[in-house]
Design a protein around this motif. Structure first.
Motif, mmCIF file in Angstrom:
data_model
loop_
_atom_site.group_PDB
_atom_site.id
_atom_site.type_symbol
_atom_site.label_atom_id
_atom_site.label_comp_id
_atom_site.label_asym_id
_atom_site.label_seq_id
_atom_site.Cartn_x
_atom_site.Cartn_y
_atom_site.Cartn_z
ATOM 1 N N ALA B 439 12.593 21.499 -4.945
ATOM 2 C CA ALA B 439 11.857 20.966 -6.086
ATOM 3 C C ALA B 439 11.255 19.603 -5.759
ATOM 4 O O ALA B 439 10.365 19.124 -6.454
ATOM 5 N N ILE B 440 11.758 18.982 -4.718
ATOM 6 C CA ILE B 440 11.289 17.651 -4.352
ATOM 7 C C ILE B 440 10.255 17.776 -3.248
ATOM 8 O O ILE B 440 10.484 18.428 -2.228
ATOM 9 N N THR B 441 9.095 17.174 -3.441
ATOM 10 C CA THR B 441 8.073 17.191 -2.402
ATOM 11 C C THR B 441 7.853 15.767 -1.916
ATOM 12 O O THR B 441 8.306 14.817 -2.537
ATOM 13 N N GLY B 442 7.167 15.642 -0.830
ATOM 14 C CA GLY B 442 6.821 14.313 -0.329
ATOM 15 C C GLY B 442 7.897 13.729 0.548
ATOM 16 O O GLY B 442 8.920 14.345 0.830
ATOM 17 N N ALA B 443 7.617 12.495 0.990
ATOM 18 C CA ALA B 443 8.491 11.829 1.944
ATOM 19 C C ALA B 443 9.550 11.028 1.211
ATOM 20 O O ALA B 443 9.320 10.521 0.119
ATOM 21 N N GLN B 444 10.707 10.906 1.849
ATOM 22 C CA GLN B 444 11.784 10.114 1.263
ATOM 23 C C GLN B 444 11.690 8.650 1.698
ATOM 24 O O GLN B 444 12.235 7.764 1.061
ATOM 25 N N TYR B 445 11.021 8.419 2.824
ATOM 26 C CA TYR B 445 10.805 7.050 3.309
ATOM 27 C C TYR B 445 9.320 6.956 3.648
ATOM 28 O O TYR B 445 8.822 7.748 4.445
ATOM 29 N N ASP B 446 8.622 6.037 3.045
ATOM 30 C CA ASP B 446 7.171 5.983 3.169
ATOM 31 C C ASP B 446 6.771 4.528 3.370
ATOM 32 O O ASP B 446 6.912 3.702 2.468
ATOM 33 N N PHE B 447 6.313 4.224 4.585
ATOM 34 C CA PHE B 447 5.993 2.840 4.953
ATOM 35 C C PHE B 447 4.488 2.706 5.208
ATOM 36 O O PHE B 447 3.912 3.538 5.899
ATOM 37 N N THR B 448 3.901 1.677 4.694
ATOM 38 C CA THR B 448 2.511 1.349 4.992
ATOM 39 C C THR B 448 2.475 -0.101 5.450
ATOM 40 O O THR B 448 2.963 -0.987 4.747
ATOM 41 N N LEU B 449 1.926 -0.327 6.620
ATOM 42 C CA LEU B 449 1.816 -1.693 7.135
ATOM 43 C C LEU B 449 0.350 -1.946 7.475
ATOM 44 O O LEU B 449 -0.226 -1.234 8.290
ATOM 45 N N ARG B 450 -0.230 -2.942 6.813
ATOM 46 C CA ARG B 450 -1.631 -3.288 7.089
ATOM 47 C C ARG B 450 -1.671 -4.674 7.713
ATOM 48 O O ARG B 450 -1.042 -5.600 7.202
ATOM 49 N N THR B 451 -2.391 -4.798 8.805
ATOM 50 C CA THR B 451 -2.432 -6.077 9.516
ATOM 51 C C THR B 451 -3.871 -6.446 9.846
ATOM 52 O O THR B 451 -4.595 -5.646 10.440
ATOM 53 N N HIS B 452 -4.261 -7.629 9.427
ATOM 54 C CA HIS B 452 -5.542 -8.197 9.861
ATOM 55 C C HIS B 452 -5.214 -9.312 10.837
ATOM 56 O O HIS B 452 -4.343 -10.130 10.559
ATOM 57 N N SER B 453 -5.918 -9.355 11.945
ATOM 58 C CA SER B 453 -5.645 -10.449 12.879
ATOM 59 C C SER B 453 -6.955 -11.001 13.411
ATOM 60 O O SER B 453 -7.934 -10.269 13.587
ATOM 61 N N LEU B 454 -6.961 -12.286 13.642
ATOM 62 C CA LEU B 454 -8.115 -12.964 14.212
ATOM 63 C C LEU B 454 -7.595 -13.854 15.328
ATOM 64 O O LEU B 454 -6.715 -14.691 15.101
ATOM 65 N N ASP B 455 -8.082 -13.613 16.534
ATOM 66 C CA ASP B 455 -7.641 -14.398 17.682
ATOM 67 C C ASP B 455 -8.849 -15.067 18.321
ATOM 68 O O ASP B 455 -9.895 -14.449 18.450
#
Lengths: 199, 831
Positions: B439-455
């Protein structure tokens, strides 16, 4: 200077989901195991619970007290009390009863999952079956054997198929009696221990 | 082969030893070491006859590009260069003229007992803009030809550097990044519970390593032991592994080392070229296909482009005695790059997508500690007889994507300075699926990491300091904005972080000695956003003070700020130029704790432990010394590197033990879990790694390597957990002459012995470390020239004896054996 610059940058690149943490997927969590013992001789059911409604590892466990020389129908239910109102997981377990089974072990009980137990003060037997005719354990018969006490462990095991092949069989409880719960396939959804006394 | 500009000639006066060392032009090649028995063949190396001055590219003139390019050439028995392959160096604009010059070289062939044979040589070209006179060249006819002043990563680093070139990457085709690095001395591999792995350098996991793809720090949920590095090895043209704390240049979390994944140089000559690779693997019935196409339109020669992609799919892996159920995987990668080379400007825009789905072995019992402990001693995982070798990926599983888009501008400024600006955006999604009710769909652990970098880096023009030598260096700025969004069962918090760093370094080259000093300052501001319940759990535990957070009805914002200083001092001493050199790096780096170390609070999906962070953790400071000694002779190459890293307040993740020696457990409805916590300890890491190769270019060569790592809590003298065990490996390589249509033939036999990890602390291990193990391997390969194209074929076999073994740093070791024999067949067509 830095703070305004950073806030402008934050506005440009930030998304609101970071600052609004969500509690999600809590539906898989079971916080409470509730037992309802209905006497065959009539009268009110006796209810006991192992409850950790905050799911923070601080459970409140009711001691089970049963009357001697009585036969009870034991109904087992599983709740998620993180949800408001509390979600009844029992319905999902029942709907997927061919992938679940409840096992009853401990020093106080003699049943399919324990084998012979001279110290037992109650006996347990399964009263329900899944589509394959295998026991489920949401409904049971528990009869008291005499005054005394011990532990009563209720385990809900999730038995999902592997490589599309069923892993649940009709003799898992008898296997537990020999090899213990560790010999079961699948995973434990809940395993709680009660103190049980027969008066 | 030495190609020097006037500037280099000027250097000769300052470095007479090096000039004397350089053999005179047209000098005959030195012979190989005298044979010990009369039967041993007498080998004479190829000797350069026709010198070629590479053309300094007109498009590089305005930028006054300076660089070195090393090319591997194959010399036929007729003395003709039959193949020239880019090996290392750059910038990209210098590669085509170097290849063209290499192809035009003419040799007196190498001989074996007087009979001409095919040889392979490394030829290096140094490029300087012609100022007054055309480049002068110098020639040395030995098997190994290297310029006196190469500028590749390996030559200017103060640390031990191992470069994995095109040939080794070809051989590793179809493996993931961790496996591709596994032959580097000092690198171990942490395998997960699926068909993935990640590198460990000198005992440090990815938390204290940096991986850079095309110069950009790779950002992902790298704290997870089963979170493989999300980089496509097919996108690499070379990989440099820098061992040791290299914090000034790359960032203060480069404690163990840095992995530089460099894409192949972009094409500069009009036309289209590329390569296609196919790999088949018997274990896991895996198939991999990869293609890369580079092009330059004749109408717009300033513009260069690349499109690349690959796909792989594998079924469940097999140990010698059973299947690892549900370890199938499916992955694909896509990349596109456009480059522009103008008079003073170089631009590059690229995009890469990484996609991997992998099943987690059914054998991983993520249930109760009882389940876990009971199966530790089992001969085979419970239910292994039921599992089938299917490609279907079932729960539990992981689905991971990583996207990186980067834009880079390189400007040649008036006065000889170089300015480089890079902006990159990375998005890493990680979803972990647990076995759950239907009955349960989808992920149990869901990580989103967004990174902007300027060097930004600014390298100034070299400054001549008369007798003191020459000063080169630069300054840099690095800024990062990062957001983490987590949805799922309680584990880690959301966070938003700003980080900026400023650094500078200067190098003084004075005769045989180069000295370098660098310093860096970093500031990090990070706010964790916790759910109300997670916040209350931390407050109840005493690790968060309510006063430190802004609390609303359903969330808490907990800000923190850190400052970190990093400094390094070191040098290279060319004791015998191009032959023997010593390097030393002394450095101190301060690392800011990661969000998971502070706020993790939950049961990890694939470990039967309850993990607890500590929001009050501060920075950890490393004091390190890394001496390295390298020897390079025609018949022998050797390097040994040692290190000591003393780490104050090292953030250590290990079981919590009560005063009476019993483990602390956390009770959940699924049972009682041993508690692992992050806590500061004073630690020291030290060790040695290195190896030697006898006959690097001879028909028969032997390479031996080894690595030792020690890690100790200095307060208790207890060994730290998850320190890789000692290891030694050897490879015997045979390179016969060409036969029929086959060129570059080789056959190799190799062995790896990993000792049992005997240094373990009482009560710190969930299970005793596994026994030592021996793995044997074999490989054969060849190249079939097809006109201008060439077809490469090879067979690689690992774990040839089908040994049953478990590895101390593998998560799988608690549940099952590692995979058994693996035979890989690879085909590559360069066009």
């Amino acid at each position: 200077m830095r703070a305004p610059l950073l806030s402008v940058l934050a506005l440009l690149v930030a998304c609101g989901d970071t600052t609004n943490p969500e509690e999600v997927n809590a539906e898989e969590v079971i916080t409470t195991v509730a037992l309802s013992f209905s006497p065959a001789s009539g009268g009110d059911a006796r209810t006991f619970a192992w409850a950790d409604p905050e799911n923070d590892g601080t459970p409140v466990v009711d001691p089970i007290v049963l009357a001697d020389a009585e036969t009870y129908t034991l109904g087992v239910s599983f709740l998620n009390e993180l949800e408001a109102p509390a979600e009844d997981i029992t319905e999902e377990v029942d709907a997927e009863s061919d992938q679940h089974q409840v096992f009853f072990t401990g020093t106080a009980v003699e049943g399919p999952a324990t084998g012979d137990n001279a110290d037992a003060v109650v006996t347990q037997s399964y009263e329900d079956t899944d589509v394959n005719g295998f026991p489920v354990g949401l409904s049971n018969t528990v009869a008291t054997l005499g005054v005394g006490g011990g532990t009563f462990v209720v385990t809900l095991r999730h038995l999902p198929p592997e490589n599309d092949a069923a892993v649940k069989t009709g003799t898992l409880a008898e296997g537990v009696a020999v090899d213990g719960l560790d010999g079961l396939p699948g995973e434990t959804d809940a395993m709680v221990e009660f103190a049980l006394t027969v008066e | 082969m030495r190609v020097w500009s006037m500037w280099m000639v000027g250097m000769l006066a300052a470095a007479p030893a090096r000039a004397a060392d350089a053999p005179a032009p047209d000098a005959p090649a030195p012979e190989a070491p005298a044979p010990e028995t009369p039967a041993a063949p007498v080998r004479v190396g190829a000797r350069l006859l026709a010198q070629v001055v590479p053309e300094y590219p007109a498009e590089a003139l305005a930028d006054a590009v300076v660089g070195d390019v090393t090319v591997h050439v194959t010399v036929s028995p007729e003395g003709v260069v039959t193949d020239a392959v880019f090996a290392s160096g750059g910038p990209d604009v210098l590669v085509p003229p170097a290849l063209a010059a290499a192809r035009a070289l003419g040799f007196a062939p190498a001989t074996r007992d007087g009979v001409p044979v095919v040889t392979r040589l490394a030829v290096s070209f140094h490029f300087e803009p012609p100022i007054e006179a055309p480049p002068l060249e110098d020639v040395a006819g030995s098997d190994e030809l290297v310029v006196a002043r190469a500028r590749s990563v390996a030559s200017h680093e103060l640390h031990s550097v191992t470069t994995i070139g095109v040939e080794a990457l070809d051989r590793a085709g179809g493996e993931d990044l961790g496996e591709a690095l596994s032959d580097v001395p000092g690198v171990a591999v942490a395998r997960g519970n699926s068909d993935v792995s990640k590198p460990i350098i000198r005992g440090q996991f990815e938390r204290r390593l940096l991986v850079l793809f095309d110069g950009v720090r790779h950002e992902s949920q790298k704290w997870g032991l089963d979170h493989a590095t999300e980089i496509d090895p097919f996108a690499a043209g070379s990989i440099h592994v820098i061992k040791g704390a290299a914090g000034v240049r790359y960032g203060p979390d480069a404690i163990g080392g840095v992995v530089l994944v460099e894409p192949p140089p972009l094409r500069t000559e009009p036309g289209v070229g590329g390569r296609v690779q196919l790999v088949g693997v018997d274990n896991g019935l895996r198939a991999v296909g990869a293609a890369r196409v580079d092009g330059v339109f004749a109408a717009v020669p300033e513009l260069t482009w690349r499109v690349e992609g690959n796909y792989s799919r594998g079924a469940a892996l097999r140990t010698p005695t059973y299947l690892l159920g549900n370890t199938g995987s499916e992955g694909w990668n896509l990349g596109a790059t456009v480059g522009y080379t103008g008079a003073v400007t170089q631009l590059k825009v690229s995009y890469h997508h990484f996609d991997l789905q992998s099943g987690v072995c059914y054998c991983v019992q993520s249930g109760t500690p009882d389940d876990f402990l009971s199966q530790l001693d089992a001969d085979a995982p419970l239910g292994a007889d039921r599992w089938t070798q299917t490609y279907t990926i079932d729960r539990p599983s992981q689905a991971v994507t990583h996207d990186i888009a980067l834009a880079r501008v390189e400007l040649a400024l008036p006065g000889g300075a170089d300015l480089k600006l890079t902006y990159a955006f990375q998005a890493n999604l990680r979803q972990e699926y647990e076995p759950v009710r239907a009955a349960i769909t989808g992920a149990q652990y869901d990580f989103t990491l967004r990174t902007h970098s300027l060097d930004a880096t600014l390298d100034h023009a070299p400054v001549a300091l008369g007798k003191l030598g020459e000063l080169a260096g630069g300054v840099g700025l690095a800024g990062t904005f990062q957001e983490n969004v987590y949805r799922g069962l309680p584990l880690i918090p959301n966070f938003r972080a700003f980080q900026f760093g400023v650094f500078g370094f200067e190098r003084l080259a004075a005769g045989p000695v180069e000295l370098e000093a660098g310093a860096r300052y970093d500031h990090l501001s990070r706010a964790a956003y916790l759910t109300r319940s997670a916040f209350e759990r931390s407050v109840a535990r005493g690790t968060l003070a309510e006063a430190d957070c802004a609390v609303s009805a359903d969330a808490a914002r907990c800000p923190a700020a850190y400052d970190a200083a990093t400094a390094s001092l070191g040098g290279i001493w060319h004791i015998l130029p191009d032959r023997l050199e010593a390097r030393l790096d002394l450095s101190s780096a301060t690392r800011v704790p990661n969000a998971d170390e502070l706020d993790m609070n939950g049961s990890a999906p694939t470990s039967p432990v309850y993990a607890l962070g500590d929001p009050s953790l501060g920075t950890e400071t490393t004091w390190g010394a890394t001496p390295t000694l390298g020897l390079r002779l025609p018949a022998l190459e050797a390097e040994v590197s040692t290190y000591v890293n003393v780490i104050d307040d090292y953030v250590y993740f290990a079981p919590e033990i009560r005063a009476d020696g019993t483990p602390v457990v956390d009770v959940t409805i699924e049972g009682a879990f041993p508690r692992f916590s992050f806590r500061p300890v004073d630690a020291v890491f030290y060790g040695v790694d290195g190896g030697f190769t006898v006959g690097p270019d001879a028909p028969v060569g032997l390479t031996v390597q080894g690595a030792i790592v020690r890690a100790v809590d200095t307060a208790t003298n207890a060994p730290l957990v998850m320190t890789p065990a000692d290891r030694v490996q050897a490879a015997l390589r045979f390179a016969p002459p060409d036969v029929g249509p086959f060129a570059d033939l080789f056959a190799e036999a190799s062995g790896l012995y990993v000792f049992e990890q005997t240094r373990v602390a009482d009560g710190a291990e969930l299970a005793p470390p596994p026994d030592g193990y021996l793995l044997l391997g074999a490989a054969v390969g060849a190249r079939i020239p097809l006109g201008a194209r060439s077809l490469k074929v090879g067979i690689e076999a690992n774990n040839l004896l089908n040994a049953r073994y478990r590895d101390y740093t593998s998560l799988l070791r608690y549940y099952a054996d590692e995979p058994g024999r693996e035979v890989r067949l690879r085909l590559g067509l360069d066009f």
